[in-house]
Structures are given as structure tokens and as C-alpha cells.
Design a protein around this motif. Structure first.
Motif, mmCIF file in Angstrom:
data_model
loop_
_atom_site.group_PDB
_atom_site.id
_atom_site.type_symbol
_atom_site.label_atom_id
_atom_site.label_comp_id
_atom_site.label_asym_id
_atom_site.label_seq_id
_atom_site.Cartn_x
_atom_site.Cartn_y
_atom_site.Cartn_z
ATOM 1 N N GLY A 36 0.844 -1.201 0.000
ATOM 2 C CA GLY A 36 0.000 0.000 0.000
ATOM 3 C C GLY A 36 0.876 1.247 0.000
ATOM 4 N N ILE A 37 0.657 2.143 -0.953
ATOM 5 C CA ILE A 37 1.499 3.331 -1.066
ATOM 6 C C ILE A 37 0.869 4.476 -0.271
ATOM 7 N N VAL A 38 1.630 4.970 0.714
ATOM 8 C CA VAL A 38 1.104 5.982 1.643
ATOM 9 C C VAL A 38 1.970 7.248 1.662
ATOM 10 N N LYS A 39 2.713 7.474 0.591
ATOM 11 C CA LYS A 39 3.551 8.684 0.516
ATOM 12 C C LYS A 39 2.661 9.933 0.489
ATOM 13 N N ALA A 40 3.326 11.098 0.661
ATOM 14 C CA ALA A 40 2.616 12.382 0.592
ATOM 15 C C ALA A 40 1.385 12.386 1.510
ATOM 16 N N ALA A 42 -0.222 9.991 2.839
ATOM 17 C CA ALA A 42 -1.230 9.046 2.339
ATOM 18 C C ALA A 42 -2.186 9.750 1.375
ATOM 19 N N TYR A 43 -1.579 10.404 0.357
ATOM 20 C CA TYR A 43 -2.347 11.123 -0.661
ATOM 21 C C TYR A 43 -3.344 12.087 0.007
ATOM 22 N N GLY A 44 -2.850 12.762 1.064
ATOM 23 C CA GLY A 44 -3.674 13.754 1.747
ATOM 24 C C GLY A 44 -4.618 13.181 2.794
ATOM 25 N N VAL A 84 11.098 2.452 1.015
ATOM 26 C CA VAL A 84 11.188 3.858 0.618
ATOM 27 C C VAL A 84 11.484 3.885 -0.880
ATOM 28 N N LEU A 85 10.578 4.479 -1.650
ATOM 29 C CA LEU A 85 10.637 4.364 -3.107
ATOM 30 C C LEU A 85 11.608 5.354 -3.751
ATOM 31 N N GLY A 86 11.884 6.449 -3.066
ATOM 32 C CA GLY A 86 12.673 7.509 -3.697
ATOM 33 C C GLY A 86 14.149 7.163 -3.779
ATOM 34 N N GLU A 136 12.904 7.127 -17.275
ATOM 35 C CA GLU A 136 14.077 8.025 -17.269
ATOM 36 C C GLU A 136 14.044 8.943 -16.047
ATOM 37 N N ARG A 137 13.817 8.345 -14.875
ATOM 38 C CA ARG A 137 13.772 9.119 -13.631
ATOM 39 C C ARG A 137 14.931 8.661 -12.742
ATOM 40 N N VAL A 138 14.777 7.578 -11.994
ATOM 41 C CA VAL A 138 15.932 6.981 -11.322
ATOM 42 C C VAL A 138 15.970 5.490 -11.665
ATOM 43 N N SER A 165 10.508 -1.691 -11.175
ATOM 44 C CA SER A 165 10.551 -0.583 -12.109
ATOM 45 C C SER A 165 9.226 0.156 -12.000
ATOM 46 N N HIS A 166 9.101 1.270 -12.693
ATOM 47 C CA HIS A 166 7.876 2.072 -12.576
ATOM 48 C C HIS A 166 7.284 2.335 -13.955
ATOM 49 N N LEU A 167 5.965 2.218 -14.040
ATOM 50 C CA LEU A 167 5.282 2.366 -15.330
ATOM 51 C C LEU A 167 4.935 3.828 -15.609
ATOM 52 N N ALA A 205 3.578 -2.905 -10.871
ATOM 53 C CA ALA A 205 2.245 -2.327 -11.102
ATOM 54 C C ALA A 205 1.887 -1.239 -10.094
ATOM 55 N N ASN A 206 1.677 -0.018 -10.583
ATOM 56 C CA ASN A 206 1.026 1.059 -9.829
ATOM 57 C C ASN A 206 -0.490 0.895 -10.017
ATOM 58 N N SER A 207 -1.264 1.918 -9.667
ATOM 59 C CA SER A 207 -2.725 1.786 -9.806
ATOM 60 C C SER A 207 -3.134 1.470 -11.234
ATOM 61 N N GLY A 208 -2.525 2.149 -12.185
ATOM 62 C CA GLY A 208 -2.859 1.911 -13.596
ATOM 63 C C GLY A 208 -2.586 0.463 -13.978
ATOM 64 N N VAL A 221 2.010 -5.964 -5.947
ATOM 65 C CA VAL A 221 1.589 -4.738 -6.653
ATOM 66 C C VAL A 221 1.724 -3.535 -5.722
ATOM 67 N N ARG A 222 1.831 -2.333 -6.318
ATOM 68 C CA ARG A 222 2.081 -1.107 -5.544
ATOM 69 C C ARG A 222 1.011 -0.048 -5.801
ATOM 70 N N PRO A 223 -0.228 -0.306 -5.467
ATOM 71 C CA PRO A 223 -1.260 0.697 -5.732
ATOM 72 C C PRO A 223 -1.207 1.859 -4.748
ATOM 73 N N GLY A 224 -1.420 3.057 -5.260
ATOM 74 C CA GLY A 224 -1.571 4.237 -4.423
ATOM 75 C C GLY A 224 -2.983 4.767 -4.551
ATOM 76 N N ILE A 225 -3.242 5.524 -5.611
ATOM 77 C CA ILE A 225 -4.482 6.308 -5.670
ATOM 78 C C ILE A 225 -5.745 5.435 -5.629
ATOM 79 N N VAL A 226 -5.708 4.228 -6.198
ATOM 80 C CA VAL A 226 -6.930 3.401 -6.159
ATOM 81 C C VAL A 226 -7.249 2.909 -4.738
ATOM 82 N N PRO A 357 -6.139 14.138 -10.330
ATOM 83 C CA PRO A 357 -6.634 13.912 -8.967
ATOM 84 C C PRO A 357 -5.523 13.843 -7.918
ATOM 85 N N TYR A 358 -4.367 13.314 -8.299
ATOM 86 C CA TYR A 358 -3.236 13.213 -7.366
ATOM 87 C C TYR A 358 -2.892 14.582 -6.783
ATOM 88 N N GLU A 359 -2.877 15.598 -7.655
ATOM 89 C CA GLU A 359 -2.444 16.917 -7.197
ATOM 90 C C GLU A 359 -3.487 17.543 -6.276
#
Ligand SMILES: *Cc1c(COP(=O)(O)O)cnc(C)c1O
Length: 379
Positions: A36-40, A42-44, A84-86, A136-138, A165-167, A205-208, A221-226, A357-359
Motif C-alpha cells: 500500500g502506497i502511503v507517501k505524501a 497518504a495522498y492527503g 522507501v521508493l525515492g 528516465e527518472r531513477v 521498475s515504474h510504469l 504495477a502502480n494503480s494503472g 503490486v504497488r497501488p496508491g491512488i486506487v 486527482p493526485y495533485e
């Protein structure tokens, strides 16, 4: 919540049961473990209460962006494994080890930094290798990952827990990018087979990915927003029955009649064509309610939709309830969520604000108190 905060008319209401429901719905769909992705924050939605509830619901792992977020979770007593993903900075490695946080290692140099600190502290590091398959991020490019994977597999001071890796385009079920990234990821993972080293957890896999691409589910899997019941993008398909967890509510703080032609708010950008009734709502961009919603936003009052008029101020904005509209001070105003039969989704608000929606979610800041409902097993 402090007494003063509880008197504030504006609040974010988080339904923990909705988050628990979404976790179980994701699990039922993918049939593999869930990080479960709870960064930021936990998306507010609030980092610690959400993580606590996910832990109570048996989430397999948690993911955050920064080491500080992981430390905050450990200090709150969260015992679930945390990745820690960063990208990391060398001097931070000791903090990861002290707080039992899993490290994303994104280059050979960083692997050496982690090993050096682990050896100095006499404590093994738990790591996940980051492979770049198209963001092309990290991460190490999949086409040059051989030496990186060999070094990690041979490391005495690192326990190799995962490779990921990240999609970049999984929000869009029609994008060919995801298939390409999956192919490149497998090319990277093949180095483990080549050198005869055991394959660690593979994740992509992220939410998408969870929504649209079963091939990307792999080992976890690594879902955040869903998890929060919100779709990543207007192009996304709701292949999971989700429940939105967050509502943003306030109350009318002022009511007046504005005469035709008299402009409302900073810059005098909007004026009514006829005498109309205007209410003021005490939420603004200083709370994270986007200024881009100036004369574009909508709110619910008495179960009906009304337009936000003029510019959003730092601490308040105005709403036109029409020449016949009626409202009283303290009447409830819904900015995100449901009122009666009507609703305003985070997705719809994001569209009006010209963003995603993330923002919207992550922008809602600490000035608005959070109130939790449901989740009786975690409180
Ligand atoms: C933020 C993030 C996620 C979750 O993304 P969602 O689109 O919210 O599901 C997954 N993996 C990584 C590496 C991330 O940074």
C-alpha cells in the motif's frame, strides 16, 4: 483533534472502511500481495491513521517516497515492512538501517554506499533494485543492468529483497508503452537466471497497472491512488469497485445579496448580470484548494450544485446560489464528496482545475483538520 481544530468549520473526513474495502477489492482482483502506497501524507488522507488501518487490514507491505515518511511510521509503531521508493543520498543510509526501512538502490554507486554504511554499522541492509524501463527518472537502464545485478546478488551486506521498475503510461489502457516496459523489465530480471542467483520479489504495477495490465502484477503490486478510491486518469477504467475515502466539507460563513454589475473577489474578474445571492466559504488556496478553480469550481449546498464565482482567495471563496437561493450561516457546504443525491468527485474537481486527482488530494494540507470515520479495528 484539538478543541480549536474541532471548532473549525472546514474538515476532511476520511472513511477508513472505504480504504479497507478498496484494499480487499484490489487483493481480490490481483491475487498477489499488496504494497500500500502511503507517501505524501497518504495522498492527503493522513499518513499514520491510514497506515495503521492498512496494517490492521493485513496489507503485506507499505511504500513511502522519503526516509522521513518511513521514520514517522516507525515512530508511530507501524511494524509492517516499509519500502522507501525515492532515490537515496549516501548520508541517509544510516537512518534506513536504524529504523528498519527497505532501501531503493538505483545505481552501482549507491549500492556501494549502502554496503559501506551497513558494514560500518554491522547491520545488513534490506534492498530493492530499481531498474529504469522507460521513465528516465531513477534506476539503472534495463539494457545495462547486468553488472549492477551481479554486484547486488554477491553483496554480503545487503539482503536483496526485490527488483522493480515504474510504469509511465499505465493510466491509459491503450498505451503500448506498458508492454514495452514489461519486456524491458523481464530482460533485466533475466540476469538473475543467467548468474544462477535466486529471483527476488519482482514488482511493477502502480494503480494503472492494477486496473488495466494483469501481466504487470508479478509478485507484489504497488497501488496508491486506487486505495483511496480515486481513478488515476480520465482514460482509466474502473475495473475494481472502489469507494472514495475522502470528503472535504465546510460551512457557510457569510450570506449577502450582490447587485448586478458589482464584481466579486480579487481582480474583479466576475460580476453577476442580475442581483444574486452569494455565500462565502472559509476555504482557500492556503488550504490546498486550487486557485485554478476560480470561476470554475462547484460546491454542493442543500444537495444542489452551485458555481464558485470570482477568484479563490487564500482563505475563502464565494459561491453564487442564484437570485432565489437561500442559505444560512453554518449550512454545510461540500467541496468534495456527497450531499444528498449529489456528488462532486476528486476526479471531476481535478478536471475543472486543469490538473490530475493526485495533485488535488496531495495538495490538501495540514491546515484542514482530518476526521476519521470507520476503521474500528485500527483505533
Ligand atoms: C507513487 C508510486 C506508486 C503508486 O502510484 P499510483 O499511481 O498512485 O498507484 C507506485 N510505485 C512508485 C514507484 C511510486 O512512486
Amino acid at each position: 483533534m484539538s478543541e480549536i481544530a474541532s471548532q473549525r468549520p472546514s474538515r476532511i473526513v476520511v472513511d477508513l472502511d472505504a480504504i479497507g474495502h478498496n484494499l480487499q477489492a484490489i487483493r481480490a482482483r490481483v491475487g498477489v500481495p499488496v504494497m500500500g502506497i502511503v507517501k505524501a501524507n497518504a495522498y492527503g488522507h493522513g499518513l499514520v491513521p491510514v497506515a495503521r488501518h492498512l496494517q490492521a487490514q493485513g496489507v503485506d507491505q507499505l511504500g513511502v517516497a522519503f526516509v522521513e515518511e518511513g521514520i514517522a511510521l516507525r515512530r508511530a509503531g507501524i511494524t509492517t515492512p516499509i519500502l522507501v521508493l525515492g532515490g537515496i543520498f549516501g548520508p541517509q543510509v544510516a537512518q534506513f538501517l536504524e529504523h528498519d526501512l527497505e532501501i531503493t538502490v538505483s545505481s552501482l554507486d549507491k549500492l556501494r554506499q549502502v554496503e559501506a554504511t551497513a558494514e560500518a554499522m554491522g547491520r545488513k541492509a534490506s534492498i530493492h533494485l530499481k531498474i529504469d524501463t522507460g521513465m528516465e527518472r531513477v534506476g539503472v537502464h534495463s539494457y545495462s543492468a547486468g553488472p549492477f545485478i551481479e554486484a547486488a546478488a554477491a553483496s554480503c551486506w545487503c539482503t536483496l529483497k526485490g527488483i522493480y521498475s515504474h510504469l509511465a503510461c499505465a493510466d491509459d489502457p491503450g498505451s503500448p508503452m506498458t508492454g514495452l516496459q514489461l519486456e524491458r523489465f523481464f530482460e533485466g530480471c533475466a540476469h538473475f537466471e543467467r548468474i544462477g542467483a535466486p529471483m527476488p520479489l519482482r514488482h511493477l504495477a502502480n494503480s494503472g497497472g492494477v486496473l488495466h495490465f494483469p501481466d504487470t502484477w508479478l509478485d507484489i503490486v504497488r497501488p496508491g491512488i486506487v486505495l483511496y478510491g480515486v481513478l488515476p486518469d480520465p482514460a482509466s477504467q474502473a475495473t475494481i469497485a472502489m469507494r472514495p475515502a475522502l470528503s472535504l466539507v465546510s460551512r457557510v460563513v457569510f450570506f449577502k445579496v450582490v447587485n448586478a454589475g458589482n464584481p466579486v473577489s480579487y481582480g474583479a474578474t466576475w460580476q453577476p448580470a442580475v442581483d444574486t445571492r452569494i455565500v462565502t466559504v472559509p476555504v482557500g488556496y492556503g488550504d490546498g484548494y486550487p486557485r485554478a478553480l476560480s470561476s470554475r469550481g462547484q460546491v454542493l449546498l442543500h444537495g444542489q450544485t452551485h458555481p464558485l464565482v470570482g477568484r479563490v482567495c487564500m482563505d475563502q471563496f464565494m459561491v453564487d446560489i442564484g437570485p432565489q437561493g437561500s442559505a444560512y450561516n453554518e449550512d454545510e457546504v461540500v467541496l468534495i464528496g456527497r450531499q444528498g443525491d449529489a456528488g462532486i468527485s476528486t476526479e471531476a474537481l481535478a478536471k475543472r482545475a486543469g490538473t490530475i486527482p493526485y495533485e488535488i488530494l496531495t495538495g490538501l494540507n495540514e491546515r484542514i483538520p482530518r476526521e476519521y470515520i470507520g476503521g474500528t479495528d485500527s483505533r
